[in-house]
Design an enzyme around this catalytic site. Structure first.
Site, PDB file in Angstrom:
ATOM      1  N   ALA A 134     -19.121  -4.480  -0.354  1.00  0.00           N
ATOM      2  CA  ALA A 134     -19.081  -4.707  -1.808  1.00  0.00           C
ATOM      3  C   ALA A 134     -18.827  -3.416  -2.587  1.00  0.00           C
ATOM      4  O   ALA A 134     -19.645  -2.990  -3.400  1.00  0.00           O
ATOM      5  CB  ALA A 134     -20.372  -5.373  -2.277  1.00  0.00           C
ATOM      6  N   LEU A 157     -23.372  -1.960  -0.945  1.00  0.00           N
ATOM      7  CA  LEU A 157     -24.241  -2.312   0.190  1.00  0.00           C
ATOM      8  C   LEU A 157     -24.197  -1.243   1.277  1.00  0.00           C
ATOM      9  O   LEU A 157     -24.033  -1.521   2.459  1.00  0.00           O
ATOM     10  CB  LEU A 157     -23.808  -3.667   0.746  1.00  0.00           C
ATOM     11  CG  LEU A 157     -23.989  -4.855  -0.201  1.00  0.00           C
ATOM     12  CD1 LEU A 157     -23.399  -6.119   0.394  1.00  0.00           C
ATOM     13  CD2 LEU A 157     -25.461  -5.063  -0.549  1.00  0.00           C
ATOM     14  N   THR A 158     -24.372   0.001   0.856  1.00  0.00           N
ATOM     15  CA  THR A 158     -24.533   1.116   1.778  1.00  0.00           C
ATOM     16  C   THR A 158     -25.731   1.921   1.314  1.00  0.00           C
ATOM     17  O   THR A 158     -26.161   1.819   0.155  1.00  0.00           O
ATOM     18  CB  THR A 158     -23.289   2.025   1.810  1.00  0.00           C
ATOM     19  OG1 THR A 158     -23.106   2.629   0.515  1.00  0.00           O
ATOM     20  CG2 THR A 158     -22.042   1.237   2.179  1.00  0.00           C
ATOM     21  N   PRO A 165     -16.922  -6.221   2.943  1.00  0.00           N
ATOM     22  CA  PRO A 165     -18.291  -6.518   3.385  1.00  0.00           C
ATOM     23  C   PRO A 165     -19.357  -5.654   2.726  1.00  0.00           C
ATOM     24  O   PRO A 165     -20.501  -6.098   2.578  1.00  0.00           O
ATOM     25  CB  PRO A 165     -18.241  -6.263   4.893  1.00  0.00           C
ATOM     26  CG  PRO A 165     -17.114  -5.286   5.076  1.00  0.00           C
ATOM     27  CD  PRO A 165     -16.096  -5.673   4.050  1.00  0.00           C
ATOM     28  N   GLY A 178     -18.983  -0.448  -1.694  1.00  0.00           N
ATOM     29  CA  GLY A 178     -19.929   0.620  -1.388  1.00  0.00           C
ATOM     30  C   GLY A 178     -21.341   0.360  -1.863  1.00  0.00           C
ATOM     31  O   GLY A 178     -22.261   1.129  -1.539  1.00  0.00           O
ATOM     32  N   TYR A 187       0.825  -1.203   0.000  1.00  0.00           N
ATOM     33  CA  TYR A 187       0.000   0.000   0.000  1.00  0.00           C
ATOM     34  C   TYR A 187       0.862   1.257   0.000  1.00  0.00           C
ATOM     35  O   TYR A 187       1.676   1.474   0.907  1.00  0.00           O
ATOM     36  CB  TYR A 187      -0.933   0.022   1.216  1.00  0.00           C
ATOM     37  CG  TYR A 187      -1.852  -1.166   1.331  1.00  0.00           C
ATOM     38  CD1 TYR A 187      -2.195  -1.950   0.229  1.00  0.00           C
ATOM     39  CD2 TYR A 187      -2.405  -1.503   2.559  1.00  0.00           C
ATOM     40  CE1 TYR A 187      -3.045  -3.037   0.354  1.00  0.00           C
ATOM     41  CE2 TYR A 187      -3.266  -2.588   2.697  1.00  0.00           C
ATOM     42  CZ  TYR A 187      -3.574  -3.353   1.594  1.00  0.00           C
ATOM     43  OH  TYR A 187      -4.410  -4.429   1.731  1.00  0.00           O
TER      44      TYR A 187
END
Length: 300
Positions: free
Chosen positions: A201, A205-206, A199, A203, A51
Site C-alpha cells: 500500500a 504497510l512497512t 501489497p 509503503g 514505463y
C-alpha cells in the site's frame, strides 16, 4: 521459492514477482538487481511499454539475455504515446496491439512474451477486437498467454465471459480489500489466476511507513491508517511488510504477489518475507477484524 500455476496456463510463477517499474534507468544497477532477483528464485518479471517510455523493457531485455528460459516475462499494452506530444492516449484497438507487440519484442530482445496484458480497459473499448488481437498473437507464437491489468469489476467480468485470459493483475492488500467481494470469487471459480499488486500500500504497510500516512490512502485519512497499522501489527506477530506480502497469498485465487524493489536490501527482504510461514486462520481473522473490507464505488 514456492511456485504456483497461473490460472489455467502452463506458467509456473514464484509467489513473489518483480514489479520492474521500480528498477530505475541506470543500466548497470537495473541489470544487477534483476540478476539478483533471478538468483533468489524470482521468475516473474513484470514490465510495460509505458514505463520510462519503453526504457524499462529495454533494461529487462538486457537482464534476461542468455537467461530467457529462467523467466516468465510479462509486459503490457494499451497506453499509446503520440510522437511530439506529452503523455499518452488509451488505445485498445486490434491494429495498435498488433503493432505495439513488435516494439515490445524488439526492446525485450525476445521472440515471444509469456504473458501479454491489457494495461487497463473500459467498457467503451472494442472488446471483441481487443480479444481478437491477443488470440491472433497466440496463434502466431508472439505471446504464450494473455491477461488484463484492471481494478474495474465490470471490465473483468466481460473478459472472463468473452475471452481466454489466464490472469488478472489487480491491486489487492490489507488496506485494499475491494477484490474480495466482487473479483476473487469470480476468478477462482473461472480458473483465472490473480497477480496481486500494491501489497504494501505505497509503503504504508512497512515498518518504516509512518511517514507515508499523511498522504492518505484510498480515502482513508492519516488517523484511520495509523489505527489500521496498529491493528495489523497486533493481529500478527511478524514484521508488518511480511504480513502485508502474505495477506494476498491467503486467497486461493492469488498465484503471485508483485513487489517492487529499487535496492538489493529491499529485494532480499521481500524474498525472505515470502519464505516465512503463511498467515494462520487466526491471524487472518484478526487482520480482517482490524481493517474493514472496502468495496468498489466506481468502475462497476
Amino acid at each position: 521459492m514456492k511456485r504456483n500455476k497461473l490460472g489455467s496456463s502452463d506458467l509456473m510463477v514464484g509467489e513473489i514477482g518483480f514489479g520492474c517499474m521500480s528498477i530505475g534507468t541506470d543500466e548497470g544497477k537495473a541489470v544487477a538487481l534483476l540478476h539478483e532477483a533471478l538468483e533468489l528464485g524470482i521468475n516473474l518479471l513484470d514490465t510495460s511499454d509505458l514505463y520510462d517510455a519503453g526504457r524499462n523493457e529495454e533494461l529487462v531485455g538486457k537482464a534476461i539475455k542468455g537467461r530467457r528460459g529462467e523467466v516468465v516475462l510479462a509486459t503490457k499494452v494499451g497506453n499509446r504515446r503520440i510522437p511530439g506530444q506529452e503523455g499518452w492516449t488509451w488505445d485498445a484497438s486490434k491494429a495498435y496491439i498488433l503493432s505495439a507487440v513488435k516494439d515490445s519484442l524488439r526492446r525485450l530482445g525476445t521472440d515471444y512474451i509469456d504473458l501479454y496484458q491489457l494495461h487497463g480497459g473500459t467498457l467503451d473499448d472494442p472488446i471483441d477486437e481487443t480479444i481478437e488481437a491477443f488470440e491472433q498473437l497466440k496463434r502466431e507464437g508472439a505471446i504464450r498467454h494473455y491477461g488484463i491489468s484492471s481494478i474495474r469489476p465490470n471490465v473483468i467480468r466481460e473478459y472472463v465471459s468473452r475471452s481466454n485470459i489466464v490472469s488478472v493483475m489487480s491491486q489487492y492488500s490489507v488496506l485494499d480489500r475491494r477484490p474480495e467481494e466482487e473479483v476473487l470469487p469470480l476468478l477462482e471459480s473461472s480458473g483465472i489466476g490473480v497477480i496481486a499488486r500494491g501489497p504494501v500500500a505505497s509503503g504504508i504497510l512497512t515498518d518504516g511507513g509512518d511517514g507515508k500516512l499523511s498522504k492518505g490512502y484510498l480515502g482513508y485519512a492519516e488517523e484511520e491508517l495509523r489505527g489500521f497499522r496498529s491493528g495489523v501489527q497486533s493481529a500478527a506477530d511478524r514484521p508488518l511488510a511480511e504480513t502485508a506480502l502474505h495477506y494476498p497469498l491467503a486467497s486461493p485465487a492469488v498465484a503471485c504477489v508483485l513487489a517492487g524493489a529499487s535496492t538489493s536490501e529491499q529485494l532480499r527482504a521481500n524474498v525472505e518475507a515470502a519464505s516465512r510461514a503463511p498467515l494462520s486462520a487466526e491471524e487472518l481473522a484478526a487482520i480482517r477484524s482490524a481493517v474493514p473490507a472496502n468495496v468498489y464505488a466506481q468502475h462497476r
